[in-house]
Design a protein around this motif. Structure first.
Motif, PDB file in Angstrom:
ATOM      1  N   ILE A 102      -4.560   2.418  -1.588  1.00 18.50           N
ATOM      2  CA  ILE A 102      -3.607   2.685  -2.671  1.00 18.50           C
ATOM      3  C   ILE A 102      -2.896   1.409  -3.159  1.00 18.50           C
ATOM      4  N   PRO A 103      -2.374   0.557  -2.250  1.00 17.43           N
ATOM      5  CA  PRO A 103      -1.710  -0.645  -2.778  1.00 17.43           C
ATOM      6  C   PRO A 103      -2.619  -1.554  -3.619  1.00 17.43           C
ATOM      7  N   PRO A 104      -3.828  -1.912  -3.137  1.00  9.35           N
ATOM      8  CA  PRO A 104      -4.666  -2.728  -4.026  1.00  9.35           C
ATOM      9  C   PRO A 104      -5.072  -1.997  -5.307  1.00  9.35           C
ATOM     10  N   LEU A 105      -5.246  -0.673  -5.232  1.00  6.40           N
ATOM     11  CA  LEU A 105      -5.590   0.047  -6.455  1.00  6.40           C
ATOM     12  C   LEU A 105      -4.416   0.061  -7.424  1.00  6.40           C
ATOM     13  N   THR A 106      -3.198   0.028  -6.882  1.00  4.74           N
ATOM     14  CA  THR A 106      -2.033  -0.055  -7.752  1.00  4.74           C
ATOM     15  C   THR A 106      -2.089  -1.333  -8.569  1.00  4.74           C
ATOM     16  N   SER A 107      -2.420  -2.446  -7.892  1.00  2.00           N
ATOM     17  CA  SER A 107      -2.426  -3.681  -8.674  1.00  2.00           C
ATOM     18  C   SER A 107      -3.607  -3.706  -9.632  1.00  2.00           C
TER      19      SER A 107
END
Lengths: 234, 221
Positions: A156-161
């Protein structure tokens, strides 16, 4: 120099004000980013999963896909979808420009997403896959019930960026005449010579769009948290 | 439609594409060297522990990272002439823009690189009487560079791809070279395909090299 924000209320000559035009451009930016993100998530996830299987052909396809869409600049990919594909396949000439831009931006981003998904799945202990298979789950079931529920949370965090990147990257669509924010900025600057005010307004809209994505993603991340697992400390 | 590449020869490359290719490479190299230099300074500022250095550096990095590159290119193209009082060519404007813009991205990489050096080494440096400058120059930065070399090079590949965005201000880069040639020979479809193939071959080969390098470097630690 002097500020002049009032021109935003002037007529563009097309029966609407510059402000209206900017808002509709913002709408195009968001629509383009949203559709491209959906496409990128779908294809990127499939390709990312394919690259972690033990099936040679799947791994090869996933790798080829990722390398292809990662190593060509976005603007060139957009040109391919906009200028080249309709020429090679005349039946596609009726397809609206917007779709070409969505496909271009979406597949470009899918390469990055497939990398993240692959990394997310590989971050899990190998034993989880073996355990799934050992208790008699099929490979698809192992992915569905064992690997993906954890892996998708990890990424989720890398997909957020990536989602914030897609809003920034949607600006490249000006090159294929999508009337999104950057296209508006260039056109309106030329017509009114009020570049600074226009660029400030457009930059601000990009800012809040990215911020909104960031907040939504943080909300999803909180909701999806599994007690006792990564990121749930608190 | 039938594709035909018969018109494509060395004379065409020489008269249209080479010029753009040279500019793209030039832009990439200048922005890489300048970006890493400024980026390293920014990273040191952010890790200095002094608020008056940290805040401006963080503001610089975060602002540039949250604006689309195309908008940054347009901003600089608009603003630089206002400051220096005369119009500036698209090419020079692009070089300045990319150096300033990439510095923000390189600085994040350098920050991670500096933080990857164990704290004890800095303490050891101070303990044997080194100054801050010596510590950084002789102990921290060489290791940070080495650890981050693959990431710095990957960022440079991205930078090379991004140079195609100077399209927005009409600078004559590799992509423009293909486009102009396509217009002149009335073969835009073929030229766009060749442009894609050229970028692909360059970026793919470079990323393979980086991967090899990564394997070599990974041995230490």
């Amino acid at each position: 120099m002097s500020w002049d924000w009032q021109f935003f209320l002037q007529d563009t000559g097309g029966g609407e004000t510059y402000f209206h035009w900017m808002m509709s451009a913002w709408g195009w930016t968001l629509a383009l980013s949203g559709c491209a993100l959906a496409l990128a998530l779908a294809t990127g996830t499939v390709m990312g999963i394919a690259r972690t299987t033990q099936v040679r052909a799947f791994v090869w396809i996933g790798n080829a896909w990722t390398e292809l869409f990662r190593n060509i600049p976005l603007i060139v990919q957009l040109f391919l979808w906009y200028h080249v594909v309709p020429q090679l396949f005349p039946t596609l000439q009726e397809v609206p420009d917007f779709v070409a831009a969505v496909v271009g931006l979406g597949l470009f981003t899918s390469a990055r997403i497939s990398e993240q998904i692959k990394a997310g799945i590989q971050a899990l202990p190998r034993g989880q896959r073996y355990a799934g298979l050992a208790v008699g789950l099929t490979l698809p079931q192992t992915y569905r019930y064992v690997l993906l529920p954890m892996a998708l949370r990890i990424v989720i965090p890398p997909l957020t960026s990536e989602s914030m990147n897609i809003i920034k990257n949607s600006s490249v669509a000006f090159a294929v005449s999508i009337t999104e924010l950057t296209f508006f900025a260039m056109q309106a600057q030329e017509e009114t010579s009020r570049g600074i005010e226009i660029y400030l307004a457009v930059t601000f809209l990009y800012f809040i769009s990215a911020l909104a994505v960031n907040r939504v993603a943080a909300f999803i991340e909180r909701r999806m948290r599994v007690p006792g697992m990564i990121g749930s400390a608190k | 439609m039938n594709l035909s590449f018969a018109f494509f020869d060395w004379a065409l490359v020489q008269s249209f594409i080479l010029k753009g290719f040279v500019f793209s490479i030039q832009l990439t190299l200048v922005a890489m060297v300048g970006g890493i230099a400024i980026g390293t300074v920014l990273a040191l500022m952010r890790l200095s522990g002094r608020k008056w250095l940290e805040i401006p550096a963080a503001a610089y990095v975060n602002t540039l990272r949250s604006i689309p590159l195309v908008m940054v290119i347009l901003w600089f193209f608009l603003l630089i002439p206002l400051f220096i009082g005369r119009p500036l060519g698209a090419e020079v404007s692009a070089i300045i823009t990319f150096t300033v813009f990439e510095a923000a991205y390189y600085s994040e990489i350098m920050r991670a690189g500096i933080q990857s050096v164990p704290r004890g080494q800095v303490a050891a440096g101070y303990a044997v009487g080194m100054t801050y400058r010596q510590c950084m120059q002789l102990i921290v930065l060489p290791q940070a560079f080495r650890n981050m070399l693959p990431v710095l090079l990957t960022q440079t590949i991205i930078l090379f791809q991004d140079t195609s965005l100077v399209y927005a201000i009409g600078a004559y880069d590799l992509l423009k070279g293909f486009e102009v040639a396509g217009k002149n020979f009335n073969r835009p479809v073929e030229m766009y395909l060749l442009a894609a193939a050229t970028y692909f071959v360059i970026c793919f080969c470079l990323s393979m090299l980086v991967r090899q390098l990564q394997k070599k470097i990974a041995i230490i630690r």
